[in-house]
Design an enzyme around this catalytic site. Structure first.
Site, mmCIF file in Angstrom:
data_model
loop_
_atom_site.group_PDB
_atom_site.id
_atom_site.type_symbol
_atom_site.label_atom_id
_atom_site.label_comp_id
_atom_site.label_asym_id
_atom_site.label_seq_id
_atom_site.Cartn_x
_atom_site.Cartn_y
_atom_site.Cartn_z
ATOM 1 N N LYS A 13 122.601 26.006 78.140
ATOM 2 C CA LYS A 13 123.448 27.185 77.932
ATOM 3 C C LYS A 13 122.965 28.397 78.730
ATOM 4 C CE LYS A 13 121.613 28.718 73.433
ATOM 5 N NZ LYS A 13 120.283 28.982 73.954
ATOM 6 N N ARG A 88 122.977 33.686 66.339
ATOM 7 C CA ARG A 88 122.325 32.422 65.987
ATOM 8 C C ARG A 88 122.444 32.144 64.504
ATOM 9 N NH1 ARG A 88 118.704 32.145 70.534
ATOM 10 N NH2 ARG A 88 117.609 30.176 70.649
ATOM 11 N N ARG A 162 107.269 28.350 79.498
ATOM 12 C CA ARG A 162 107.325 29.195 78.310
ATOM 13 C C ARG A 162 106.349 28.711 77.251
ATOM 14 N NH1 ARG A 162 113.600 29.692 76.845
ATOM 15 N NH2 ARG A 162 112.653 29.490 74.795
ATOM 16 N N ARG A 173 112.410 24.538 66.727
ATOM 17 C CA ARG A 173 113.592 25.238 67.249
ATOM 18 C C ARG A 173 114.843 24.405 67.073
ATOM 19 N NH1 ARG A 173 110.999 26.078 72.649
ATOM 20 N NH2 ARG A 173 113.039 26.428 73.581
HETATM 21 P P1 ADP Z 1 115.983 28.505 73.280
HETATM 22 O O1 ADP Z 1 117.479 28.491 73.266
HETATM 23 O O2 ADP Z 1 115.390 27.555 74.267
HETATM 24 O O3 ADP Z 1 115.358 28.370 71.915
HETATM 25 P P2 ADP Z 1 115.901 31.417 73.749
HETATM 26 O O4 ADP Z 1 115.331 32.011 74.970
HETATM 27 O O5 ADP Z 1 117.351 31.600 73.498
HETATM 28 O O6 ADP Z 1 115.490 29.889 73.850
HETATM 29 O O7 ADP Z 1 115.112 31.951 72.465
HETATM 30 C C1 ADP Z 1 113.715 31.858 72.361
HETATM 31 C C2 ADP Z 1 113.269 32.321 70.988
HETATM 32 O O8 ADP Z 1 113.608 33.704 70.802
HETATM 33 C C3 ADP Z 1 113.930 31.616 69.809
HETATM 34 O O9 ADP Z 1 113.275 30.415 69.473
HETATM 35 C C4 ADP Z 1 113.789 32.673 68.714
HETATM 36 O O10 ADP Z 1 112.486 32.684 68.179
HETATM 37 C C5 ADP Z 1 113.987 33.974 69.463
HETATM 38 N N1 ADP Z 1 115.424 34.391 69.459
HETATM 39 C C6 ADP Z 1 116.275 34.413 70.521
HETATM 40 N N2 ADP Z 1 117.507 34.802 70.140
HETATM 41 C C7 ADP Z 1 117.441 35.039 68.798
HETATM 42 C C8 ADP Z 1 118.391 35.435 67.810
HETATM 43 N N3 ADP Z 1 119.679 35.676 68.131
HETATM 44 N N4 ADP Z 1 117.963 35.563 66.535
HETATM 45 C C9 ADP Z 1 116.674 35.332 66.191
HETATM 46 N N5 ADP Z 1 115.748 34.926 67.064
HETATM 47 C C10 ADP Z 1 116.106 34.778 68.356
#
Ligand code: ADP
Ligand code: ZN
Length: 222
Positions: A13, A88, A162, A173
């Site tokens: 995504k 989310r 990461r 996750r």
């Molecule tokens: P991925 O989709 O690979 O988990 P992201 O870069 O979207 O990676 O997010 C990394 C981390 O950042 C998530 O595992 C979470 O801990 C935090 N995070 C990102 N977006 C949100 C959100 N909308 N609400 C809460 N935590 C978030």
């Protein structure tokens, strides 16, 4: 045009969101990227976020919602945005609706990427990202390796992994994603903006391009 990308971590995504941002000339807003930037700069928000992210847990709703609210009040988002990683949770989805309503905006399309678990785990474990924030190119050391190991093809910067891309955090996750996504799917299905996409060949190099094209054609948005 406001697009909300849904999909598990590693579903592609983020890559798709970047392609869409380029095609539509709209800003790509990734909450994960914003958190990582805050962590790098060792801000208070960054320190707080890091304590959740490193474990693969979600950052609390109120913190995340506030951050997005601020971002969506910036002028470059006036015509639209590609949201990646937000909302989310159902609470975040409702908060987003409220923010959008207040600003007289609406969500146009919510693509959901459906990718098998095995591919997701394999992808995340082999993921490398360009350390240059302006570039942010994503590589897969197995399926889409850079020409020179550890170096970005696009800008020549170092590639990094990461810290939450380890097996333990990934499992968490994925679980967190599953626990929340159904309520989001129901929410957007009812609003008739959900577009479920099963990439035909998710391991091919052009997969994200194909997915982005499908999204573009759906509402003639790009
Ligand atoms: P991925 O989709 O690979 O988990 P992201 O870069 O979207 O990676 O997010 C990394 C981390 O950042 C998530 O595992 C979470 O801990 C935090 N995070 C990102 N977006 C949100 C959100 N909308 N609400 C809460 N935590 C978030
Ligand atoms: Zn780069």
């Amino acid at each position: 045009m406001y697009i909300v990308m849904l999909g598990a971590p590693g579903s592609g995504k983020g890559t798709t969101a970047k392609i869409l941002a380029k095609k539509t000339n709209l800003p790509h807003i990734s909450t994960g990227d914003i958190f990582r930037e805050q962590i790098k700069n060792q801000t208070e928000l960054g320190k707080l976020a890091d304590s959740y992210i490193s474990k693969g847990e979600l950052v609390p709703d109120e913190v995340t919602i506030n951050m997005v609210k601020v971002r969506l009040s910036e002028p470059d988002t006036k015509e639209g945005a590609i949201l990646d990683g937000f909302p989310r949770t159902k609470a975040q989805a409702e908060a987003l609706d409220k923010i959008m309503q207040e600003q007289g905006k609406q969500i146009d399309i919510v693509p959901e990427l459906i990718v098998p678990d095995q591919i997701i785990i394999d992808r995340i474990l082999n993921r490398a990202t360009c350390s240059n924030k302006e570039c942010g190119a994503i590589y897969n050391t197995k399926y889409k390796p850079p020409k020179v190991e550890g170096i970005c093809d696009v800008c020549g910067s170092k590639l990094v992994t990461r810290t939450d891309d380890n097996e333990e955090a990934i499992k968490n996750r994925l679980e967190v994603y599953r626990a929340n996504v159904q309520s989001l799917l129901d929410y957007y299905k009812e609003k008739k903006v959900l577009l479920s996409i099963t990439p035909k060949d998710p391991t091919s190099e052009s997969s994200s391009e194909q997915v982005a094209d499908e999204i573009c054609h759906f509402k003639e948005v790009c």
